[in-house]
Design a protein around this motif. Structure first.
Motif, mmCIF file in Angstrom:
data_model
loop_
_atom_site.group_PDB
_atom_site.id
_atom_site.type_symbol
_atom_site.label_atom_id
_atom_site.label_comp_id
_atom_site.label_asym_id
_atom_site.label_seq_id
_atom_site.Cartn_x
_atom_site.Cartn_y
_atom_site.Cartn_z
ATOM 1 N N LEU A 1 0.860 -1.177 0.000
ATOM 2 C CA LEU A 1 0.000 0.000 0.000
ATOM 3 C C LEU A 1 0.898 1.229 0.000
ATOM 4 O O LEU A 1 1.851 1.302 0.796
ATOM 5 C CB LEU A 1 -0.898 0.000 1.231
ATOM 6 C CG LEU A 1 -1.672 -1.304 1.501
ATOM 7 C CD1 LEU A 1 -2.403 -1.225 2.838
ATOM 8 C CD2 LEU A 1 -2.645 -1.592 0.369
ATOM 9 N N LEU A 2 0.625 2.196 -0.858
ATOM 10 C CA LEU A 2 1.483 3.388 -0.969
ATOM 11 C C LEU A 2 0.633 4.620 -1.215
ATOM 12 O O LEU A 2 -0.206 4.633 -2.123
ATOM 13 C CB LEU A 2 2.510 3.197 -2.086
ATOM 14 C CG LEU A 2 3.565 4.299 -2.236
ATOM 15 C CD1 LEU A 2 4.889 3.715 -2.724
ATOM 16 C CD2 LEU A 2 3.103 5.403 -3.189
ATOM 17 N N VAL A 3 0.853 5.663 -0.400
ATOM 18 C CA VAL A 3 0.135 6.927 -0.512
ATOM 19 C C VAL A 3 1.125 8.041 -0.851
ATOM 20 O O VAL A 3 2.045 8.316 -0.065
ATOM 21 C CB VAL A 3 -0.590 7.275 0.807
ATOM 22 C CG1 VAL A 3 -1.246 8.647 0.711
ATOM 23 C CG2 VAL A 3 -1.622 6.203 1.136
ATOM 24 N N PRO A 4 1.006 8.704 -2.007
ATOM 25 C CA PRO A 4 1.866 9.840 -2.328
ATOM 26 C C PRO A 4 1.618 10.992 -1.351
ATOM 27 O O PRO A 4 0.474 11.265 -0.974
ATOM 28 C CB PRO A 4 1.441 10.223 -3.747
ATOM 29 C CG PRO A 4 0.767 9.004 -4.289
ATOM 30 C CD PRO A 4 0.101 8.361 -3.110
ATOM 31 N N LEU A 5 2.691 11.650 -0.927
ATOM 32 C CA LEU A 5 2.571 12.783 -0.009
ATOM 33 C C LEU A 5 2.868 14.112 -0.694
ATOM 34 O O LEU A 5 2.082 15.053 -0.623
ATOM 35 C CB LEU A 5 3.496 12.583 1.188
ATOM 36 C CG LEU A 5 3.143 11.416 2.112
ATOM 37 C CD1 LEU A 5 4.175 11.290 3.225
ATOM 38 C CD2 LEU A 5 1.742 11.578 2.691
ATOM 39 N N GLY A 6 4.002 14.229 -1.354
ATOM 40 C CA GLY A 6 4.347 15.490 -1.996
ATOM 41 C C GLY A 6 5.824 15.604 -2.241
ATOM 42 O O GLY A 6 6.565 14.617 -2.181
ATOM 43 N N THR A 7 6.294 16.836 -2.496
ATOM 44 C CA THR A 7 7.687 17.065 -2.869
ATOM 45 C C THR A 7 8.343 18.076 -1.940
ATOM 46 O O THR A 7 7.684 18.853 -1.251
ATOM 47 C CB THR A 7 7.780 17.571 -4.321
ATOM 48 O OG1 THR A 7 7.033 18.789 -4.423
ATOM 49 C CG2 THR A 7 7.240 16.540 -5.299
ATOM 50 N N VAL A 8 9.664 18.053 -1.968
ATOM 51 C CA VAL A 8 10.486 19.000 -1.222
ATOM 52 C C VAL A 8 11.619 19.417 -2.148
ATOM 53 O O VAL A 8 12.153 18.593 -2.901
ATOM 54 C CB VAL A 8 11.054 18.353 0.058
ATOM 55 C CG1 VAL A 8 12.064 19.268 0.729
ATOM 56 C CG2 VAL A 8 9.931 18.021 1.028
ATOM 57 N N ALA A 9 11.994 20.681 -2.086
ATOM 58 C CA ALA A 9 13.067 21.157 -2.934
ATOM 59 C C ALA A 9 14.363 20.441 -2.587
ATOM 60 O O ALA A 9 14.709 20.265 -1.419
ATOM 61 C CB ALA A 9 13.244 22.667 -2.764
ATOM 62 N N ALA A 10 15.059 19.998 -3.614
ATOM 63 C CA ALA A 10 16.349 19.346 -3.408
ATOM 64 C C ALA A 10 17.390 20.383 -3.023
ATOM 65 O O ALA A 10 17.139 21.592 -3.032
ATOM 66 C CB ALA A 10 16.759 18.611 -4.685
ATOM 67 N N VAL A 11 18.580 19.900 -2.673
ATOM 68 C CA VAL A 11 19.624 20.821 -2.220
ATOM 69 C C VAL A 11 20.095 21.742 -3.332
ATOM 70 O O VAL A 11 20.632 22.816 -3.076
ATOM 71 C CB VAL A 11 20.820 20.037 -1.641
ATOM 72 C CG1 VAL A 11 20.421 19.324 -0.370
ATOM 73 C CG2 VAL A 11 21.357 19.044 -2.660
ATOM 74 N N SER A 12 19.883 21.321 -4.591
ATOM 75 C CA SER A 12 20.256 22.156 -5.725
ATOM 76 C C SER A 12 19.367 21.792 -6.908
ATOM 77 O O SER A 12 18.748 20.724 -6.918
ATOM 78 C CB SER A 12 21.737 21.943 -6.091
ATOM 79 O OG SER A 12 21.912 20.670 -6.709
ATOM 80 N N PRO A 13 19.285 22.638 -7.910
ATOM 81 C CA PRO A 13 18.444 22.321 -9.079
ATOM 82 C C PRO A 13 18.857 21.032 -9.774
ATOM 83 O O PRO A 13 18.050 20.430 -10.489
ATOM 84 C CB PRO A 13 18.640 23.543 -9.988
ATOM 85 C CG PRO A 13 19.013 24.649 -9.045
ATOM 86 C CD PRO A 13 19.846 23.987 -7.979
ATOM 87 N N SER A 14 20.100 20.627 -9.584
ATOM 88 C CA SER A 14 20.580 19.407 -10.243
ATOM 89 C C SER A 14 20.465 18.185 -9.348
ATOM 90 O O SER A 14 21.012 17.126 -9.649
ATOM 91 C CB SER A 14 22.037 19.584 -10.682
ATOM 92 O OG SER A 14 22.869 19.864 -9.564
ATOM 93 N N GLY A 15 19.755 18.312 -8.227
ATOM 94 C CA GLY A 15 19.553 17.162 -7.343
ATOM 95 C C GLY A 15 20.504 17.158 -6.161
ATOM 96 O O GLY A 15 21.088 18.177 -5.789
ATOM 97 N N GLY A 16 20.656 15.991 -5.550
ATOM 98 C CA GLY A 16 21.492 15.846 -4.369
ATOM 99 C C GLY A 16 20.757 15.078 -3.289
ATOM 100 O O GLY A 16 19.596 14.678 -3.466
ATOM 101 N N ILE A 17 21.420 14.857 -2.166
ATOM 102 C CA ILE A 17 20.820 14.099 -1.075
ATOM 103 C C ILE A 17 19.697 14.929 -0.448
ATOM 104 O O ILE A 17 19.932 16.025 0.037
ATOM 105 C CB ILE A 17 21.880 13.745 -0.015
ATOM 106 C CG1 ILE A 17 22.985 12.896 -0.655
ATOM 107 C CG2 ILE A 17 21.245 12.998 1.146
ATOM 108 C CD1 ILE A 17 24.133 12.586 0.269
ATOM 109 N N PRO A 18 18.457 14.424 -0.447
ATOM 110 C CA PRO A 18 17.327 15.206 0.068
ATOM 111 C C PRO A 18 17.254 15.137 1.588
ATOM 112 O O PRO A 18 17.928 14.317 2.218
ATOM 113 C CB PRO A 18 16.125 14.513 -0.566
ATOM 114 C CG PRO A 18 16.556 13.088 -0.657
ATOM 115 C CD PRO A 18 18.038 13.119 -0.963
ATOM 116 N N PRO A 19 16.426 15.988 2.209
ATOM 117 C CA PRO A 19 16.265 15.914 3.667
ATOM 118 C C PRO A 19 15.679 14.569 4.080
ATOM 119 O O PRO A 19 14.771 14.047 3.430
ATOM 120 C CB PRO A 19 15.282 17.058 3.970
ATOM 121 C CG PRO A 19 15.311 17.941 2.771
ATOM 122 C CD PRO A 19 15.629 17.068 1.605
#
Length: 377
Positions: free
Chosen positions: A253-271
């Protein structure tokens, strides 16, 4: 030596002499043996430095073998997540019909390995085979020269596996003590019923697994999900449900929650998400938080609780929806292994998960799961 002891030794057999010798070594600074009960089925004398029985829940892990495990561990070297052993002993009482290969297999609890190992002794004593392997016991920062002693005797239904570091037991003493241990072994009450129950376990397990599968499938059908196919997720009230049969029956079972800005526009390790509270909401929260992010030049699913990642069908759908490297996507999910699930409620209802969705979404909106969270668009 007393006159009584001398009289006893004069009429004793060689195995009895070995037992008596090691039982008498305390006064000579050696390592004596002392008798230990193997449940109510047998007795054996083992080195006194070996502590009480451990891993009792694994006695019946292999049909046709009752394995009794003893260990003596290092204190400082066992402070981390791995226990290290000065001595580790498994005494197995085998079933009368145990095949020859059963005596060659290591008991499930014996997981001691030696590096740079080599066979240094091999002999027979009647129907018994005795071997010793020398090597280095390496775990963590520990590296100790050690021996692994093995004793196999189908006629007496006895199998002994014994690890001992050289600082505890020398090769010569170990071989003598191994023979003495074996000589002291005797069956007190043959556990015929136990072996019959173990032999019947595969049939009973198969029946229970079939029952669980039927219960879970019936529950999913009642929820309108009776036509679930492996790899094909279904979206129900904002929740993805996916079934798999490989390598075993599971549902997720999986419920989408939302998004958070990454550390940079090119990605990176998220919070990393905060730990979900187990209490305080409408019901205990039994799922975990996972996320999809563009990290180290690749899209990667992660889960801080080391839980299951999205099943292939759901993962493909989510990956197609979230392609911006500047955003990390988060979700709430749980997976049930149908044949292994201990909580019957998870096979008879989805409420154990769905009842907590509102609380999880509230925590997400309040920024208590990940700061800066944005609701699913």
């Amino acid at each position: 030596m007393t006159r009584r002891t001398a009289t006893f030794l004069a009429g004793a057999t060689l195995p009895a002499l070995a037992v008596a010798y090691f039982l008498s070594r305390t006064s000579m600074g050696g390592v004596p043996l002392r008798e230990r009960q193997l449940d109510s089925v047998a007795v054996i004398s083992v080195p006194t430095r070996i502590k009480e029985e451990i891993l009792q829940g694994a006695r019946k892990d292999r049909p046709g073998e009752l394995a009794f495990t003893f260990g003596s561990s290092y204190f400082w070297a066992s402070m981390g997540s791995t226990t290290t052993y000065k001595q580790f002993l498994v005494v197995s009482l085998m079933a009368p019909d145990a095949p020859a290969e059963a005596y060659e297999a290591y008991p499930p609890t014996f997981r001691i390995s030696l590096e740079q190992s080599s066979l240094v002794h091999s002999s027979t004593n009647g129907t018994a085979t005795i071997t010793a392997t020398a090597g280095v016991y390496t775990t963590g920062s520990l590296a100790e020269p050690s021996h692994r002693f093995e004793y196999r005797d189908p006629a007496r239904r006895l199998h002994i596996m014994w690890h001992a570091v050289d600082k505890e037991v020398s090769l010569a003493d170990g071989l003598q003590m191994l023979e003495a241990m074996a000589a002291s072994f005797r069956i007190v009450a043959d556990p015929v019923a136990t072996f019959d129950e173990m032999r019947d376990r595969p049939r009973r397990d198969a029946e229970e697994q079939a029952r669980r599968l039927t219960v879970a499938r019936t529950m999913l059908a009642a929820a309108g999900l009776g036509d679930l196919e492996p790899g094909v997720p279904v979206l129900v009230d904002g929740m993805y449900v996916e079934w798999t049969a490989d390598p075993e029956p599971r549902y997720q079972l999986l419920v989408p929650l939302g998004t958070v800005a990454a550390v940079s526009p090119s990605g990176g390790i998220p919070p990393r998400p905060a730990q979900l509270p187990s209490e305080g909401g409408a019901v205990p929260l039994q799922g975990t938080i996972g996320w999809l992010s563009f990290t180290d030049d690749a899209w990667t699913y992660s889960n801080g609780d080391n839980a299951y990642l999205p099943f292939p069908g759901t993962a493909a759908l989510l990956s197609a929806q979230h392609t911006d490297p500047g955003e990390a996507f988060y979700y709430y999910s749980a997976t049930v292994r149908v044949e292994e699930e201990d909580v019957e409620e998870r096979l008879t209802s989805l409420r154990w998960f769905t009842a907590g969705i509102a609380d999880v979404k509230r925590l997400w909106r309040e920024g208590k799961i990940v700061p800066g969270a944005r609701a699913q668009r």
